[in-house]
Design an enzyme around this catalytic site. Structure first.
Site, short mmCIF file in Angstrom:
data_model
loop_
_atom_site.label_atom_id
_atom_site.label_comp_id
_atom_site.label_asym_id
_atom_site.label_seq_id
_atom_site.Cartn_x
_atom_site.Cartn_y
_atom_site.Cartn_z
CG LEU A 48 -1.92 -1.17 1.30
CD1 LEU A 48 -2.70 -1.11 2.60
CD2 LEU A 48 -2.84 -1.17 0.10
CB SER A 49 3.34 2.75 1.67
OG SER A 49 4.36 1.90 2.14
N GLY A 50 4.96 3.23 -0.79
CA GLY A 50 6.18 3.18 -1.59
C GLY A 50 7.44 3.03 -0.76
CB THR A 58 2.72 1.93 -4.40
OG1 THR A 58 3.70 2.56 -3.59
CG2 THR A 58 1.35 2.14 -3.79
#
Length: 191
Positions: A48-50, A58
């Site tokens: 869900l994130s980088g 992501t």
């Protein structure tokens, strides 16, 4: 032309059926496993994130090997763990403390290590190295309300409409053959 139409209609029916079956399988698997779909004993996680880019983008789907008992990890291992705040995070072991009694983790794309000290009991899985880019976006979409409408209702409606179209085409063909047969009978009676 009829052959091409027949092939295209068969392909469309097959595609819509496959989409419907895959969607049903994904939803059922997610519901049965309490939102933790798995594949051959590996858990499927959506990034869900980088924080782990560029190695793990992501929206990717990663496979993690579930951990039943706390293990000892080394610097460089990538683990998925439960944070105190609740969400799961996948980061790399940055530092081992007290011979594996606890760890400091860091996202590859983050400038600083995580502030939370990781205890081995918090680790839920170890990253296998398997990443499928962009598939997480598809899973997220499928699990949304719009995704359910798009992937269940629309293919169902399209299958019904296609069935109606096929029935109408068949009735027209029967009507055409009936008229040809009547003309043939009328022609033979006039002779």
């Amino acid at each position: 032309m009829k052959k091409v139409t027949s092939i295209l209609s068969g392909a469309l029916t097959t595609l819509l059926t496959i989409i419907l079956l895959v969607t049903v399988a994904a939803v059922v698997t997610t519901q049965v496993t309490d939102g933790e779909p798995s594949l051959f004993g590996y858990q499927i996680k959506i990034v869900l994130s980088g924080s782990m880019e560029p190695g793990i983008d992501t929206g990717s789907v990663i496979l993690v090997r579930a951990v039943d008992e706390p293990g000892v990890y080394q610097v460089g291992d990538v683990v998925t763990f439960q944070t105190y705040e609740g969400p799961l995070v996948t980061h790399r072991i940055h530092e081992v403390i007290d011979g594996g009694q606890s760890y400091i983790t860091k996202g590859d794309n983050n400038p600083l290590p995580d502030t939370q000290v990781l205890e081995p009991s918090m680790v839920v899985g170890e990253y296998t190295g398997m990443t499928i880019p962009y598939l997480g976006h598809v899973f997220s979409f499928v699990s949304s309300d719009v995704g359910v409408i798009f992937l269940f209702i629309i293919p169902g409606v399209l299958l019904v409409l296609y069935s109606l179209y096929t029935i109408v085409q068949a009735l027209r063909e029967v009507d055409r053959l009936s008229k040809e047969q009547q003309q043939t009978v009328s022609s033979s009676q006039q002779e």
